[in-house]
Scaffold this motif. Structure first.
Motif, PDB file in Angstrom:
ATOM      1  N   TYR A 193      67.779 -80.464  44.196  1.00 33.19           N
ATOM      2  CA  TYR A 193      68.065 -79.077  43.829  1.00 33.19           C
ATOM      3  C   TYR A 193      66.945 -78.511  42.971  1.00 33.19           C
ATOM      4  CZ  TYR A 193      70.662 -74.939  42.580  1.00 33.19           C
ATOM      5  OH  TYR A 193      71.059 -73.645  42.441  1.00 33.19           O
ATOM      6  N   ASP A 194      66.545 -77.282  43.227  1.00 32.52           N
ATOM      7  CA  ASP A 194      65.462 -76.618  42.504  1.00 32.52           C
ATOM      8  C   ASP A 194      66.023 -75.740  41.389  1.00 32.52           C
ATOM      9  OD1 ASP A 194      63.107 -75.472  41.670  1.00 32.52           O
ATOM     10  OD2 ASP A 194      62.476 -74.813  43.660  1.00 32.52           O
ATOM     11  N   THR A 195      66.266 -76.338  40.246  1.00 34.04           N
ATOM     12  CA  THR A 195      66.820 -75.629  39.094  1.00 34.04           C
ATOM     13  C   THR A 195      65.872 -74.545  38.602  1.00 34.04           C
ATOM     14  OG1 THR A 195      67.984 -77.635  38.455  1.00 34.04           O
ATOM     15  CG2 THR A 195      67.793 -75.933  36.788  1.00 34.04           C
ATOM     16  N   ILE A 196      64.576 -74.840  38.587  1.00 34.11           N
ATOM     17  CA  ILE A 196      63.587 -73.866  38.114  1.00 34.11           C
ATOM     18  C   ILE A 196      63.626 -72.613  38.983  1.00 34.11           C
ATOM     19  CG2 ILE A 196      61.117 -73.416  37.775  1.00 34.11           C
ATOM     20  CD1 ILE A 196      62.323 -75.305  35.690  1.00 34.11           C
ATOM     21  N   GLN A 197      63.726 -72.782  40.295  1.00 33.35           N
ATOM     22  CA  GLN A 197      63.776 -71.606  41.163  1.00 33.35           C
ATOM     23  C   GLN A 197      65.040 -70.797  40.896  1.00 33.35           C
ATOM     24  OE1 GLN A 197      63.277 -72.243  45.371  1.00 33.35           O
ATOM     25  NE2 GLN A 197      63.506 -70.080  45.830  1.00 33.35           N
ATOM     26  N   GLY A 215      67.049 -65.481  38.563  1.00 29.65           N
ATOM     27  CA  GLY A 215      67.701 -64.610  37.591  1.00 29.65           C
ATOM     28  C   GLY A 215      66.696 -63.779  36.812  1.00 29.65           C
ATOM     29  N   LEU A 216      65.607 -64.417  36.374  1.00 28.55           N
ATOM     30  CA  LEU A 216      64.572 -63.686  35.637  1.00 28.55           C
ATOM     31  C   LEU A 216      63.891 -62.654  36.527  1.00 28.55           C
ATOM     32  CD1 LEU A 216      63.018 -66.624  33.592  1.00 28.55           C
ATOM     33  CD2 LEU A 216      64.411 -64.733  32.732  1.00 28.55           C
ATOM     34  N   HIS A 217      63.767 -62.955  37.810  1.00 29.64           N
ATOM     35  CA  HIS A 217      63.191 -61.998  38.762  1.00 29.64           C
ATOM     36  C   HIS A 217      64.043 -60.726  38.820  1.00 29.64           C
ATOM     37  CE1 HIS A 217      61.330 -60.454  42.413  1.00 29.64           C
ATOM     38  NE2 HIS A 217      62.528 -60.391  42.980  1.00 29.64           N
ATOM     39  N   LEU A 218      65.354 -60.909  38.852  1.00 32.35           N
ATOM     40  CA  LEU A 218      66.254 -59.759  38.895  1.00 32.35           C
ATOM     41  C   LEU A 218      66.197 -58.942  37.605  1.00 32.35           C
ATOM     42  CD1 LEU A 218      69.362 -61.391  40.588  1.00 32.35           C
ATOM     43  CD2 LEU A 218      67.770 -59.768  41.609  1.00 32.35           C
ATOM     44  N   LEU A 219      66.079 -59.628  36.475  1.00 33.59           N
ATOM     45  CA  LEU A 219      66.089 -58.947  35.181  1.00 33.59           C
ATOM     46  C   LEU A 219      64.752 -58.328  34.802  1.00 33.59           C
ATOM     47  CD1 LEU A 219      68.172 -61.538  33.126  1.00 33.59           C
ATOM     48  CD2 LEU A 219      68.936 -59.302  33.963  1.00 33.59           C
ATOM     49  N   THR A 220      63.664 -59.024  35.131  1.00 30.35           N
ATOM     50  CA  THR A 220      62.359 -58.600  34.621  1.00 30.35           C
ATOM     51  C   THR A 220      61.300 -58.372  35.690  1.00 30.35           C
ATOM     52  OG1 THR A 220      61.513 -60.866  34.408  1.00 30.35           O
ATOM     53  CG2 THR A 220      62.768 -59.987  32.533  1.00 30.35           C
ATOM     54  N   GLY A 221      61.576 -58.807  36.927  1.00 30.80           N
ATOM     55  CA  GLY A 221      60.559 -58.696  37.973  1.00 30.80           C
ATOM     56  C   GLY A 221      59.601 -59.870  38.006  1.00 30.80           C
ATOM     57  N   LEU A 222      59.826 -60.875  37.146  1.00 28.99           N
ATOM     58  CA  LEU A 222      58.991 -62.073  37.118  1.00 28.99           C
ATOM     59  C   LEU A 222      58.990 -62.728  38.494  1.00 28.99           C
ATOM     60  CD1 LEU A 222      57.513 -64.092  35.100  1.00 28.99           C
ATOM     61  CD2 LEU A 222      59.661 -65.350  35.124  1.00 28.99           C
ATOM     62  N   SER A 223      57.867 -63.285  38.891  1.00 24.77           N
ATOM     63  CA  SER A 223      57.774 -63.954  40.196  1.00 24.77           C
ATOM     64  C   SER A 223      58.694 -65.167  40.249  1.00 24.77           C
ATOM     65  CB  SER A 223      56.343 -64.422  40.456  1.00 24.77           C
ATOM     66  OG  SER A 223      55.490 -63.324  40.547  1.00 24.77           O
ATOM     67  N   ILE A 224      59.232 -65.421  41.437  1.00 23.49           N
ATOM     68  CA  ILE A 224      60.090 -66.590  41.655  1.00 23.49           C
ATOM     69  C   ILE A 224      59.204 -67.816  41.823  1.00 23.49           C
ATOM     70  CG2 ILE A 224      61.727 -67.662  43.244  1.00 23.49           C
ATOM     71  CD1 ILE A 224      62.720 -64.820  43.916  1.00 23.49           C
ATOM     72  N   ARG A 225      59.503 -68.888  41.082  1.00 27.34           N
ATOM     73  CA  ARG A 225      58.755 -70.146  41.195  1.00 27.34           C
ATOM     74  C   ARG A 225      59.472 -71.050  42.174  1.00 27.34           C
ATOM     75  NH1 ARG A 225      57.597 -72.915  35.812  1.00 27.34           N
ATOM     76  NH2 ARG A 225      56.801 -74.402  37.312  1.00 27.34           N
ATOM     77  N   ASP A 226      58.751 -71.542  43.141  1.00 23.99           N
ATOM     78  CA  ASP A 226      59.318 -72.367  44.200  1.00 23.99           C
ATOM     79  C   ASP A 226      58.615 -73.723  44.230  1.00 23.99           C
ATOM     80  OD1 ASP A 226      60.635 -73.240  46.480  1.00 23.99           O
ATOM     81  OD2 ASP A 226      59.327 -72.137  47.837  1.00 23.99           O
ATOM     82  N   ALA A 227      59.347 -74.793  43.931  1.00 24.98           N
ATOM     83  CA  ALA A 227      58.786 -76.141  44.012  1.00 24.98           C
ATOM     84  C   ALA A 227      58.789 -76.572  45.480  1.00 24.98           C
ATOM     85  CB  ALA A 227      59.613 -77.112  43.174  1.00 24.98           C
ATOM     86  N   PRO A 228      57.656 -77.057  45.991  1.00 25.88           N
ATOM     87  CA  PRO A 228      57.566 -77.387  47.415  1.00 25.88           C
ATOM     88  C   PRO A 228      58.485 -78.528  47.869  1.00 25.88           C
ATOM     89  CG  PRO A 228      55.586 -78.078  46.258  1.00 25.88           C
ATOM     90  CD  PRO A 228      56.417 -77.310  45.272  1.00 25.88           C
ATOM     91  N   ASP A 229      58.888 -79.393  46.945  1.00 33.34           N
ATOM     92  CA  ASP A 229      59.704 -80.547  47.336  1.00 33.34           C
ATOM     93  C   ASP A 229      61.177 -80.412  46.923  1.00 33.34           C
ATOM     94  OD1 ASP A 229      59.054 -80.658  44.658  1.00 33.34           O
ATOM     95  OD2 ASP A 229      58.954 -82.839  44.599  1.00 33.34           O
ATOM     96  N   ARG A 230      61.575 -79.232  46.464  1.00 37.57           N
ATOM     97  CA  ARG A 230      62.962 -78.986  46.047  1.00 37.57           C
ATOM     98  C   ARG A 230      63.463 -77.690  46.671  1.00 37.57           C
ATOM     99  NH1 ARG A 230      64.539 -81.566  41.010  1.00 37.57           N
ATOM    100  NH2 ARG A 230      62.947 -83.086  40.468  1.00 37.57           N
ATOM    101  N   GLU A 263      61.560 -67.642  48.961  1.00 38.62           N
ATOM    102  CA  GLU A 263      61.535 -67.050  47.621  1.00 38.62           C
ATOM    103  C   GLU A 263      62.453 -65.828  47.599  1.00 38.62           C
ATOM    104  OE1 GLU A 263      57.632 -66.440  46.040  1.00 38.62           O
ATOM    105  OE2 GLU A 263      57.010 -68.464  46.536  1.00 38.62           O
ATOM    106  N   VAL A 264      63.757 -66.091  47.646  1.00 37.02           N
ATOM    107  CA  VAL A 264      64.755 -65.027  47.725  1.00 37.02           C
ATOM    108  C   VAL A 264      65.895 -65.296  46.754  1.00 37.02           C
ATOM    109  CG1 VAL A 264      64.258 -64.494  50.123  1.00 37.02           C
ATOM    110  CG2 VAL A 264      66.002 -66.160  49.588  1.00 37.02           C
ATOM    111  N   THR A 265      66.580 -64.234  46.372  1.00 40.81           N
ATOM    112  CA  THR A 265      67.771 -64.357  45.536  1.00 40.81           C
ATOM    113  C   THR A 265      69.001 -64.178  46.428  1.00 40.81           C
ATOM    114  OG1 THR A 265      67.917 -61.998  45.061  1.00 40.81           O
ATOM    115  CG2 THR A 265      66.525 -63.322  43.590  1.00 40.81           C
ATOM    116  N   PRO A 266      70.170 -64.596  45.958  1.00 41.45           N
ATOM    117  CA  PRO A 266      71.387 -64.370  46.741  1.00 41.45           C
ATOM    118  C   PRO A 266      71.609 -62.885  47.044  1.00 41.45           C
ATOM    119  CG  PRO A 266      71.829 -65.941  44.996  1.00 41.45           C
ATOM    120  CD  PRO A 266      70.442 -65.397  44.760  1.00 41.45           C
TER     121      PRO A 266
END
Length: 71
Positions: A6-10, A15-30, A55-58
């Protein structure tokens, strides 16, 4: 990706992307739930969104023209 952890960081950056526009971090192996759905549809030839694959949100998935709410 079968067996991916599971990719907890993503999920947190979703959530931060929705609140602030921060880029979504995606780990390649999670993967997280949204990424799994996005990649499953893409592997069937259906791109749910024009964004970077996985790199999408629900909420962004819910707005896809290819999905509809069923109840």
């Amino acid at each position: 990706m079968l067996g991916a952890q599971y990719d907890t960081i993503q999920s947190l950056t979703n959530g931060l992307h929705l609140l602030t526009g921060l880029s979504i971090r995606d780990a390649p192996d999670r993967m997280n739930c949204s990424e799994t759905v996005d990649r499953m549809f893409a592997s069937a030839g259906i791109r749910l969104l024009d964004d970077v694959l996985g790199e999408v949100t629900p909420g962004e998935l819910a707005q896809s023209e290819y999905l509809m709410k069923v109840s």
